[in-house]
Design an enzyme around this catalytic site. Sequence first.
Site, PDB file in Angstrom:
ATOM      1  N   GLU A 130       0.839  -1.048  -0.166  1.00  0.00           N
ATOM      2  CA  GLU A 130       0.120  -0.057  -0.219  1.00  0.00           C
ATOM      3  C   GLU A 130       0.860   1.256  -0.068  1.00  0.00           C
ATOM      4  OE1 GLU A 130      -1.368  -1.538   4.022  1.00  0.00           O
ATOM      5  OE2 GLU A 130      -1.079   0.711   4.500  1.00  0.00           O
ATOM      6  N   LYS A 132       2.841   4.526   1.042  1.00  0.00           N
ATOM      7  CA  LYS A 132       2.927   5.411   2.304  1.00  0.00           C
ATOM      8  C   LYS A 132       2.550   6.816   2.256  1.00  0.00           C
ATOM      9  CE  LYS A 132       6.981   5.617   5.317  1.00  0.00           C
ATOM     10  NZ  LYS A 132       6.797   7.164   5.632  1.00  0.00           N
ATOM     11  N   ASP A 134       2.353  10.583   3.111  1.00  0.00           N
ATOM     12  CA  ASP A 134       3.224  11.366   3.574  1.00  0.00           C
ATOM     13  C   ASP A 134       2.383  12.593   4.327  1.00  0.00           C
ATOM     14  OD1 ASP A 134       5.372  12.626   4.162  1.00  0.00           O
ATOM     15  OD2 ASP A 134       5.873  14.029   2.402  1.00  0.00           O
ATOM     16  N   TYR A 242      -4.917   2.346   9.035  1.00  0.00           N
ATOM     17  CA  TYR A 242      -4.200   1.208   8.329  1.00  0.00           C
ATOM     18  C   TYR A 242      -3.838   0.342   9.688  1.00  0.00           C
ATOM     19  CZ  TYR A 242      -0.507   4.719   9.151  1.00  0.00           C
ATOM     20  OH  TYR A 242       0.210   5.443   9.918  1.00  0.00           O
ATOM     21  N   LYS A 330      11.163   3.093  -0.123  1.00  0.00           N
ATOM     22  CA  LYS A 330      11.052   4.571  -0.338  1.00  0.00           C
ATOM     23  C   LYS A 330      11.282   4.967  -1.735  1.00  0.00           C
ATOM     24  CE  LYS A 330      10.821   7.177   2.931  1.00  0.00           C
ATOM     25  NZ  LYS A 330      11.278   7.656   4.163  1.00  0.00           N
ATOM     26  N   CYS A 424      38.249  25.842  17.443  1.00  0.00           N
ATOM     27  CA  CYS A 424      36.837  25.856  17.706  1.00  0.00           C
ATOM     28  C   CYS A 424      36.366  27.456  17.251  1.00  0.00           C
ATOM     29  CB  CYS A 424      36.421  25.741  18.895  1.00  0.00           C
ATOM     30  SG  CYS A 424      34.487  25.985  19.312  1.00  0.00           S
ATOM     31  N   CYS A 427      34.645  29.274  20.536  1.00  0.00           N
ATOM     32  CA  CYS A 427      35.451  29.764  21.495  1.00  0.00           C
ATOM     33  C   CYS A 427      36.756  29.779  21.431  1.00  0.00           C
ATOM     34  CB  CYS A 427      35.220  28.643  22.836  1.00  0.00           C
ATOM     35  SG  CYS A 427      36.001  27.131  22.490  1.00  0.00           S
ATOM     36  N   CYS A 442      36.099  20.207  19.608  1.00  0.00           N
ATOM     37  CA  CYS A 442      36.579  21.383  20.334  1.00  0.00           C
ATOM     38  C   CYS A 442      36.855  20.896  21.892  1.00  0.00           C
ATOM     39  CB  CYS A 442      35.347  22.444  20.599  1.00  0.00           C
ATOM     40  SG  CYS A 442      35.795  23.652  21.835  1.00  0.00           S
ATOM     41  N   CYS A 448      33.225  26.597  26.333  1.00  0.00           N
ATOM     42  CA  CYS A 448      32.803  26.785  24.992  1.00  0.00           C
ATOM     43  C   CYS A 448      31.048  26.839  25.131  1.00  0.00           C
ATOM     44  CB  CYS A 448      33.012  25.341  24.127  1.00  0.00           C
ATOM     45  SG  CYS A 448      32.332  25.625  22.615  1.00  0.00           S
TER      46      CYS A 448
HETATM   47  S1  IVH Z   1       2.259   1.195   9.216  1.00  0.00           S
HETATM   48  C1  IVH Z   1       3.397  -0.759  12.681  1.00  0.00           C
HETATM   49  N1  IVH Z   1       1.218   2.078   6.927  1.00  0.00           N
HETATM   50  O1  IVH Z   1       4.881   5.903   8.235  1.00  0.00           O
HETATM   51  C2  IVH Z   1       3.661  -0.082  11.640  1.00  0.00           C
HETATM   52  N2  IVH Z   1       2.337   3.542   8.215  1.00  0.00           N
HETATM   53  O2  IVH Z   1       7.636   5.930   8.698  1.00  0.00           O
HETATM   54  C3  IVH Z   1       3.113   1.303  11.599  1.00  0.00           C
HETATM   55  N3  IVH Z   1       2.779   5.784   7.306  1.00  0.00           N
HETATM   56  O3  IVH Z   1       4.906   6.016  11.676  1.00  0.00           O
HETATM   57  C4  IVH Z   1       2.901   2.034  10.311  1.00  0.00           C
HETATM   58  N4  IVH Z   1       1.477   5.391   5.541  1.00  0.00           N
HETATM   59  O4  IVH Z   1       3.081   7.552  10.092  1.00  0.00           O
HETATM   60  C5  IVH Z   1       1.862   2.320   7.834  1.00  0.00           C
HETATM   61  N5  IVH Z   1       0.271   2.782   4.655  1.00  0.00           N
HETATM   62  C6  IVH Z   1       1.025   3.083   5.798  1.00  0.00           C
HETATM   63  C7  IVH Z   1       1.598   4.581   6.035  1.00  0.00           C
HETATM   64  C8  IVH Z   1       2.255   4.402   7.317  1.00  0.00           C
HETATM   65  C9  IVH Z   1       2.123   6.244   6.117  1.00  0.00           C
HETATM   66  C10 IVH Z   1       3.686   6.361   8.214  1.00  0.00           C
HETATM   67  C11 IVH Z   1       3.275   6.255   9.688  1.00  0.00           C
HETATM   68  C12 IVH Z   1       4.857   5.704  10.320  1.00  0.00           C
HETATM   69  C13 IVH Z   1       5.626   6.133   9.182  1.00  0.00           C
HETATM   70  C14 IVH Z   1       6.679   5.202   9.364  1.00  0.00           C
END
Ligand code: IVH
Length: 699
Positions: A130, A132, A134, A242, A330, A424, A427, A442, A448
Amino acid sequence: MSPPPVRDKAADKLSEAEATAELEYLAGEIARHDGLYYQQSKPEIEDSKYDALRRRNTAIEARFANLVRPDSPTHRIGAPAAVGFAKVRHSVPMLSLGNAFDDGEMAEFIARARRFLKLDEGETVALMVEPKIDGLSASLRYENGVYVRGATRGDGEEGEDVTENLRTVIDLPAKLQDKDIPDVIEVRGEVYMALADFAALNQAREADGEQAFVNPRNAASGGLRQIDTSLTAKRRLRLFAYAWGETSEPITGTYGDFLDRLRKWGFQVNPLAQIFATLEDGLAHYRHIVSMRPDLAYEIDGVVYKVDRLDWQQRLGAAGREPRWAIAYKFAAEQAETVLNKISIQVGRTGSLTPVAELEPVMVGGVTVSRASLHNQDEIERKDIREGDHVIVQRAGDVIPQVVRVVTDKRAAGSQAYEFPRTCPECGSRAAREDGEVATRCTGGLVCPAQAIERLRHFVSRDAFDIEGLGEKQIKAFWLDGSVQSPADIFTLETRDKNAEQPLASQKGWQEKSVSNLFAAIAARRKIPLERLIFALGIRHIGQTTARLLARRYGNFGALRGALRNAVDRESEDYADLVDIDGIGAVAADALVDFHAEDHNADVLNALEAVLNIVPFEAPAATSPVSGKTVVFTGTLTEMSRAEAKARAEALDAKVSGSVSKKTDYVVAGEAAGSKAKKAAELGVTVLSEQEWLDLIGG
Ligand code: IVH
């Protein structure tokens, strides 16, 4: 416009439907006035009118007890927390995700999971794949199907109570649909802002002469933390669900089943979430999502892969904060070319000199980048980075922007190699590199200012004392005017301020309210868990995990200090005990001992002990028959892999060691166990078969 007639109707004349509507209105109105009064100090109505609203609410609730709302103002006693939002502890921590950056790392992830579970080659590991999102994660608590509380992730253990703000999130069901709902369930997901709403928000802000947000995530995060809930509502935040946290009954079956339940309950589940039987197909879906990315209505920064079988998820558990059953693949980092104007040097709390590239601002992946870390001297030399060079910079997700390489073709004639400073910049003390170290430090120590300020800043930071209202700016000002030179001074600020000629409230940038908020925040942290204090000291190599291990081993501050004083003698039993702690190596042990051996540090600690109430480490209640026991696994296990055996033992609060000694409680001998089992027998340590061990820990 005259108010609707119901607003003027006496409480005892209302019908049930009218009472429902009226209680909803009053809850919102009273919360709004509370915010105006307590948090913004800008009340809109007189106290008597406010009191009348509360009395009316109480009167209606007295008549219709069945209509009392979970967010009823009568549940809120007195003022809300004076400083920002109240804290909420997550009884089930909110985890983060490990990252993969190419197909090879994804293959390793699956291979690791298979090894951990000891799966046969023929066994399929189905994966949910799925996007991720943002955004920022939130935890939503439902009791008997009704939304009662919502919190931000915070540090994963403790977040902020933003219940009312989350209530304005478009996709958040106030009440769960469907019958099949646990009495208690915390639903977790990602709060985000759609790109169209983000564009409209920024347009409006620019028209009003306000600064635009750099990305939807920042706008969403700021929106969720508004004191005035109506401002949150204006951001039109949304949610993809999720995951789950605390539940009154176990969630079983597959992750796919769980997503179906979420949909039935009324949540939005990402429509691109799909299950695949092989990694190969799962990776094809990654490429599909990449191709869809430009057309999506929201920002994504990768693709998440989750093992679909929940019993396997359970067994895989987590290593630190990262589940072994999920990973984020990623997107490739985005790059851009710009000019490096200057290399400046930052001095950290341990005195390390970190070179920073000051860049001609450039857009990289939707964000303006004007600085990038250059790490250290070796890095600059390896890449031959010089002031005035054209460079390629990249950023991936939250990672600090990096300088990838120099565009040497464009280098100006007569350019000079960069010379790393030998003093440094803060300082003037000598800066030197220790043998085998990459960092230049330093040598100024306490003289410092940069180190002193950075240490104090670390001391009050989120994972340490977490004192709100005491950020970099304030710490610097207090340090410079002499009012806070050492951590303990923070806790005597208020008393000294009472007798000061120029009390804080009369100084620029401060008001009665902000000063009293600050003193309240400081007072609230006088009581501090031992592990937080240890971490706050900012000793080299002592991070949060190590701090916790130390707190756990020594229990209270006195015992820790005593042992570390004795451990100066490297032949002592206390030193041997210290390095014997699993997870603490010689480097960390030496840093600790050296820190405690310095007189000026002892003074700091004495002063802290005098002003703090240090809470001894609370060992998790001995919930398992092997709590606190030391176990050694040896030989070949048949029921589970060595990694799983270790993870399970640790989850049950046992300590897993690699070698047998007098201190070992159990040796678990698998097939063909050799010398360790023999040594155990010699020392009189209990030796268990794998099955006996499983019986002991309850299967
Ligand atoms: S699962 C135990 N699913 O990504 C696993 N996270 O980098 C919990 N996030 O803290 C996360 N989309 O805020 C999961 N489809 C998705 C997500 C997702 C975004 C975020 C979430 C997590 C962060 C980790």
